[in-house]
Design a protein around this motif. Sequence first.
Motif, PDB file in Angstrom:
ATOM      1  N   PHE A 114      13.201  53.377 -10.150  1.00  0.00           N
ATOM      2  CA  PHE A 114      13.842  53.808 -11.427  1.00  0.00           C
ATOM      3  C   PHE A 114      12.691  54.695 -12.002  1.00  0.00           C
ATOM      4  N   ARG A 115      12.871  56.057 -12.753  1.00  0.00           N
ATOM      5  CA  ARG A 115      12.175  56.611 -13.215  1.00  0.00           C
ATOM      6  C   ARG A 115      12.755  57.004 -14.698  1.00  0.00           C
ATOM      7  N   ASP A 116      11.964  56.598 -15.772  1.00  0.00           N
ATOM      8  CA  ASP A 116      12.428  56.928 -17.211  1.00  0.00           C
ATOM      9  C   ASP A 116      13.693  55.927 -17.572  1.00  0.00           C
ATOM     10  N   GLY A 117      13.773  54.877 -16.999  1.00  0.00           N
ATOM     11  CA  GLY A 117      15.082  54.053 -17.155  1.00  0.00           C
ATOM     12  C   GLY A 117      16.230  54.334 -16.357  1.00  0.00           C
ATOM     13  N   GLU A 118      16.111  55.294 -15.422  1.00  0.00           N
ATOM     14  CA  GLU A 118      17.315  55.691 -14.572  1.00  0.00           C
ATOM     15  C   GLU A 118      16.702  55.587 -13.139  1.00  0.00           C
ATOM     16  N   PRO A 119      18.009  55.168 -12.286  1.00  0.00           N
ATOM     17  CA  PRO A 119      17.653  55.227 -10.888  1.00  0.00           C
ATOM     18  C   PRO A 119      17.289  56.570 -10.133  1.00  0.00           C
ATOM     19  N   GLU A 120      16.400  56.558  -9.388  1.00  0.00           N
ATOM     20  CA  GLU A 120      15.823  57.814  -8.702  1.00  0.00           C
ATOM     21  C   GLU A 120      16.211  57.934  -7.438  1.00  0.00           C
ATOM     22  N   GLY A 121      17.579  58.496  -6.968  1.00  0.00           N
ATOM     23  CA  GLY A 121      17.993  58.134  -5.753  1.00  0.00           C
ATOM     24  C   GLY A 121      17.647  59.408  -4.654  1.00  0.00           C
ATOM     25  N   THR A 122      16.982  60.301  -5.185  1.00  0.00           N
ATOM     26  CA  THR A 122      16.109  61.104  -4.301  1.00  0.00           C
ATOM     27  C   THR A 122      14.990  60.816  -3.849  1.00  0.00           C
ATOM     28  N   GLY A 178      15.880  62.696   4.964  1.00  0.00           N
ATOM     29  CA  GLY A 178      15.666  64.284   4.519  1.00  0.00           C
ATOM     30  C   GLY A 178      15.237  64.486   3.369  1.00  0.00           C
ATOM     31  N   ASP A 179      15.993  65.605   2.691  1.00  0.00           N
ATOM     32  CA  ASP A 179      15.597  66.169   1.279  1.00  0.00           C
ATOM     33  C   ASP A 179      15.695  65.119   0.170  1.00  0.00           C
ATOM     34  N   GLY A 180      16.612  63.855   0.384  1.00  0.00           N
ATOM     35  CA  GLY A 180      16.941  63.277  -0.500  1.00  0.00           C
ATOM     36  C   GLY A 180      18.357  63.345  -1.186  1.00  0.00           C
ATOM     37  N   ILE A 181      18.689  64.236  -0.845  1.00  0.00           N
ATOM     38  CA  ILE A 181      20.141  65.053  -1.222  1.00  0.00           C
ATOM     39  C   ILE A 181      21.131  64.877  -0.060  1.00  0.00           C
ATOM     40  N   THR A 182      20.524  65.604   1.129  1.00  0.00           N
ATOM     41  CA  THR A 182      21.230  65.759   2.201  1.00  0.00           C
ATOM     42  C   THR A 182      20.569  64.386   3.265  1.00  0.00           C
TER      43      THR A 182
END
Length: 157
Positions: free
Chosen positions: A74-82, A129-133
């Motif tokens: 998590f970063r700044d209270g939000e999940p960091e999916g990338t 990958g790039d965290g998006i793809t």
Amino acid sequence: MIRTISLCICAATFSTAALAQDYDEPAEEAPPQITLGNGENSAILVDGATRSGATFRFPTVKIDRNGFLVMHPFRDGEPEGTVYVGASPVPAGISHNVPITIDDVPEAGDMFIVMLHYDMNDDRVFDFGDGITVPDVPVFEGSTMIAHRYAAPAETE
């Protein structure tokens, strides 16, 4: 006469626009709401998970084909999916006491998303990958992503 034509043009324009909006244009549907949780074929048991330093152990992981148990911060209270901080291969079926080591030793209460990804090319190497793809795709059952918000427990002795 001009007035009548103007009214007819306006009426025709209105009718055409209304028909196009009602019949010709596809209705915009809301995208399905993605939820986090377990499915019938794949699941992560987070209750009873333990931690020693930067290594977590999850009591049970079930996946319907070879894949990975992955942790995202998590970063700044939000999940960091990338970004991911750890991944461990898990074979198809049910596995017990599954370890996953993350990059840094967390504080008790630090938040993560723990989730499953499929090993799409069966090479036992997590391809992010790039965290998006993401080549090794997240596991879904319907609109449920097999994932949980998870707070790091205190370190166990």
